[in-house]
Design a protein around this motif. Structure first.
Motif, short mmCIF file in Angstrom:
data_model
loop_
_atom_site.label_atom_id
_atom_site.label_comp_id
_atom_site.label_asym_id
_atom_site.label_seq_id
_atom_site.Cartn_x
_atom_site.Cartn_y
_atom_site.Cartn_z
N LEU A 16 7.77 -7.10 -6.56
CA LEU A 16 7.36 -6.73 -4.84
C LEU A 16 7.42 -5.18 -4.54
O LEU A 16 6.60 -5.15 -3.70
N ALA A 17 8.23 -4.29 -5.11
CA ALA A 17 7.94 -3.07 -4.57
C ALA A 17 6.74 -2.32 -5.23
O ALA A 17 6.11 -1.63 -4.45
N ALA A 18 6.34 -2.83 -6.46
CA ALA A 18 5.00 -2.28 -6.94
C ALA A 18 3.97 -2.91 -6.16
O ALA A 18 2.86 -2.28 -5.82
N GLY A 19 3.97 -4.32 -5.57
CA GLY A 19 3.06 -5.02 -4.57
C GLY A 19 3.02 -3.86 -3.36
O GLY A 19 1.84 -3.72 -2.89
N MET A 20 4.24 -3.62 -2.55
CA MET A 20 4.09 -2.77 -1.63
C MET A 20 3.39 -1.41 -1.84
O MET A 20 2.65 -0.98 -1.05
N ILE A 21 3.93 -0.90 -2.94
CA ILE A 21 2.97 0.46 -3.27
C ILE A 21 1.65 0.25 -3.52
O ILE A 21 0.80 1.00 -3.11
N GLY A 22 1.15 -0.70 -4.07
CA GLY A 22 -0.21 -1.24 -4.41
C GLY A 22 -0.83 -1.38 -2.98
O GLY A 22 -1.99 -0.76 -2.85
N VAL A 23 -0.12 -2.02 -2.10
CA VAL A 23 -1.10 -2.25 -0.93
C VAL A 23 -1.09 -0.79 -0.23
O VAL A 23 -2.16 -0.76 0.45
N ALA A 24 -0.15 -0.32 -0.06
CA ALA A 24 -0.38 1.02 0.49
C ALA A 24 -1.63 1.84 -0.10
O ALA A 24 -2.39 2.49 0.46
N ALA A 25 -1.65 1.84 -1.39
CA ALA A 25 -2.57 2.40 -1.99
C ALA A 25 -3.95 2.16 -1.89
O ALA A 25 -4.81 2.94 -1.42
N VAL A 26 -3.85 0.83 -1.75
CA VAL A 26 -5.30 0.25 -1.73
C VAL A 26 -5.83 0.39 -0.13
O VAL A 26 -6.98 0.96 0.20
N THR A 27 -4.90 0.34 0.76
CA THR A 27 -5.36 0.68 2.35
C THR A 27 -5.60 2.00 2.51
O THR A 27 -6.50 2.32 3.29
N ALA A 28 -5.08 2.96 1.78
CA ALA A 28 -5.19 4.45 1.73
C ALA A 28 -6.64 4.70 1.40
O ALA A 28 -7.53 5.32 2.10
N VAL A 29 -6.91 4.17 0.27
CA VAL A 29 -8.48 4.57 -0.38
C VAL A 29 -9.44 3.83 0.62
O VAL A 29 -10.48 4.60 0.98
N LEU A 30 -9.11 2.60 1.13
CA LEU A 30 -10.12 2.05 1.95
C LEU A 30 -10.34 2.79 3.28
O LEU A 30 -11.44 3.00 3.92
N GLY A 31 -9.10 3.30 3.68
CA GLY A 31 -9.08 4.17 5.05
C GLY A 31 -10.07 5.51 4.95
O GLY A 31 -10.75 5.75 5.83
N VAL A 32 -9.87 6.22 3.52
CA VAL A 32 -10.85 7.37 3.23
C VAL A 32 -12.42 6.83 3.55
O VAL A 32 -13.17 7.75 3.78
N VAL A 33 -12.55 5.78 2.86
CA VAL A 33 -13.94 5.47 2.62
C VAL A 33 -14.50 4.99 3.90
O VAL A 33 -15.45 5.26 4.35
#
Length: 591
Positions: free
Chosen positions: A78-95
């Motif tokens: 679950l912790a890895a999922g939270m980090i993954g969600v944050a990372a994906v949304t950050a990358v999508l935000g930059v794009v």
């Protein structure tokens, strides 16, 4: 110096009314060429919102499952999922930011260049009645004020709307009962935002108008000519007072614009913050205890905080869009100006012209004028000859020269070159055929070389030097430490009046026009300088059709024909000798 009167309440109301009638469809058309990138942005926004909705559910699983059962493996996942969600949304935000900002900047670039190009096509009448600072303010300040809206508003609406919808779905999935509580605040929030938007829209129109006045004051006070004028008249303190008053009004409008509706929006912020608190209190009441798990309650309030942020963002965007309508209104007003002097729909293809000029029954009245500046003028200037126009101030000489250069179009009659009406020629072709040297020489704030090359961008250095020699200015320029790379200064203040005139003559020589208009080209010069400039003008006029406008009759004695104008009419014409023998108006002027 008189202080400018602030725009009246009626003017302010008119500007606000114009802002209200700006078509959102017209604004949307600005983005039409960029539909592909915008579709990608929307797809990225939707993906980001959907991915982001996983976080509350992961949080609920952590609180209700992983922690109570001390399941380290599940907790790690679950912790890895939270980090993954944050990372994906950050990358999508930059794009998203990269694509949307690029689209916005391209839209701004197109808008700026379109407005500038359209204003370049306006007649002299527009620039006569419009303050320079006003034009500059609309191109820079108004379009600059629209930049945030253009570059981020569309994506902000899409992002916030998608987030609100996705969050609402997630909230209903967690607890539809608690979701109903959230809906209570929506109607007053929308109503308040509409009122705030109306207030800011009207204040924005007033602020931009005042900013334009401030720019006019700067233009009239800090240019080279203006600085010299105010120094010699001693009007500097009055100008400072004028600027101070305008700046104070602008400061007040800025403050009112920023504070407009702040108390109302702050009230909504308090309400938004109170809802989670009420939910916590409700969950602790005796008759509700045990109906919701702690994880569900925490996840729901987390979602609720998340929905209030984009909801507030949507309301703020609505206010910004409404405010920006005033800016769009001012820009569209310029884009909608009718072009009085335009290229013909089917221009005549010009061949080799001889330069035979005919002025046929021409009548012209300046906009707002109460009498014609020219009234039924008929004149012929055969190719290669010189026609001199003389007469008292206000007789119509300069106006006639402006018509031949097509700075205006006649109200009646026509002007032709080799039988072709000027209105049937492309403006660029006409500029290559007709050259103008006037008393008020305008030089660009760049080097001598670039000032000359403005007339012929592909001119070689050898051609530039040859034109300068013919205009008798080469020796002056060559003697400067930087030669042709010398900066001429604002409006050419690096050079004397006679030197500026000869640079202008060299510039005209580079274009090699068949028809030449000399408008009082030596009237402001001393005798010695006039002699040097006149020699350059004589060389320039050789083998060309020339219209010479002059007060000093000594400069037109050798013209092939002289026309005497009086109140817009030709009262006499002939050679110098013929007109003197008639003992009429010309003889009186020559006496």
């Amino acid at each position: 110096m008189p202080r400018p009167t602030p725009p009246s309440p009626e003017t302010r109301a008119l500007e606000a009314e114009q802002a209200r009638h700006v078509s959102l469809r017209r604004i949307a058309r600005l983005f039409r060429p960029h539909r592909g990138p915008l579709a990608v942005v929307i797809a990225v926004i939707v993906a980001s919102s959907i991915v982001g909705m996983a976080s509350p559910f992961l949080l609920r699983a952590v609180i209700d499952d992983a922690l109570p059962h001390r399941d380290l493996r599940l907790l790690a996942l679950l912790a890895a999922g939270m980090i993954g969600v944050a990372a994906v949304t950050a990358v999508l935000g930059v794009v998203q930011t990269w694509i949307s900002t690029g689209v916005g900047q391209r839209v701004m670039h197109r808008l700026r260049t379109d407005v500038f190009a359209h204003l370049q096509r306006q007649s002299l009448g527009f620039f006569t009645r419009t303050r320079t600072g006003e034009v500059q303010s609309r191109i820079t300040n108004d379009i600059g004020g629209m930049q945030t809206v253009v570059t981020s508003t569309a994506t902000s609406i899409a992002a916030n709307l998608t987030t609100v919808v996705a969050t609402a779905v997630a909230m209903v999935a967690l607890s539809w009962q608690l979701s109903l509580v959230t809906l209570v605040v929506l109607p007053p929030a929308v109503l308040i935002s509409r009122r705030v938007a109306r207030m800011r829209r009207e204040l924005t129109a007033q602020r931009q108008s005042e900013l334009a006045d401030l720019n006019v004051t700067i233009e009239e006070g800090l240019s080279v000519d203006a600085a010299a004028l105010h120094r010699t008249l001693g009007t500097g303190p009055a100008l400072v007072d004028r600027f101070t008053a305008s700046s104070a009004r602008l400061t007040d409008l800025e403050l009112r614009s920023q504070l407009a509706g702040r108390w109302r929006m702050a009230t909504m912020g308090v309400v938004f913050a109170a809802i989670p608190a009420l939910i916590y209190v409700g969950a602790g009441l005796p008759w509700t205890v045990g109906q919701l798990s702690i994880g569900t309650l925490v996840a729901f309030t987390s979602l609720q905080a998340g929905v209030f942020r984009p909801l507030s963002g949507l309301l703020d965007v609505g206010v910004q869009v409404a405010s920006s309508l005033a800016l769009f209104s001012r820009i569209f007003e310029y884009q909608d100006l009718t072009v009085d002097i335009a290229d013909p729909a089917e221009p005549v293809e010009l061949g080799e012209l001889r330069g035979d000029v005919r002025i046929e029954d021409v009548t012209f009245t300046h906009p707002g004028g109460d009498r014609p500046a020219l009234d039924g003028v008929d004149l012929a200037v055969p190719a290669g000859t010189t026609l001199a126009l003389v007469g008292e101030t206000g007789s119509g000489k300069t106006t006639l020269g402006a018509l031949v250069a097509r700075l205006h179009d006649p109200d009646a009659g026509r002007i032709t070159i080799d039988g072709v009406d000027l209105r049937d020629m492309r403006l660029a072709d006409l500029a290559g055929v007709v050259g103008v040297v006037s008393q008020e020489t305008y030089l660009l704030h760049t080097t001598v070389r670039e000032n000359l090359r403005a007339a012929k961008p592909d001119a070689t250095d050898a051609e530039i030097e040859a034109a300068a020699r013919a205009a008798r200015i080469h020796d002056v320029v060559a003697a400067l430490p930087e030669g042709y790379d010398t900066m001429v200064g604002a409006r050419g203040h690096r050079f004397s009046g006679g030197e500026k005139q000869r640079i202008a003559i060299a510039r005209t020589l580079l274009r090699d026009p068949r028809v030449l208009i000399l408008d009082e080209a030596t009237s402001a010069l001393d005798t010695e300088t006039e002699r040097a400039v006149q020699l350059a003008l004589d060389d320039l006029a050789r083998h060309r059709t020339t219209l010479t406008i002059a007060h000093r009759l000594s400069t037109v004695r050798h013209a092939d024909r002289i026309a005497v104008l009086d109140h817009g009419r030709v009262v006499e014409s002939g050679s110098h000798a013929e007109l003197v023998d008639r003992e009429g108006r010309y003889a009186a002027l020559a006496a």
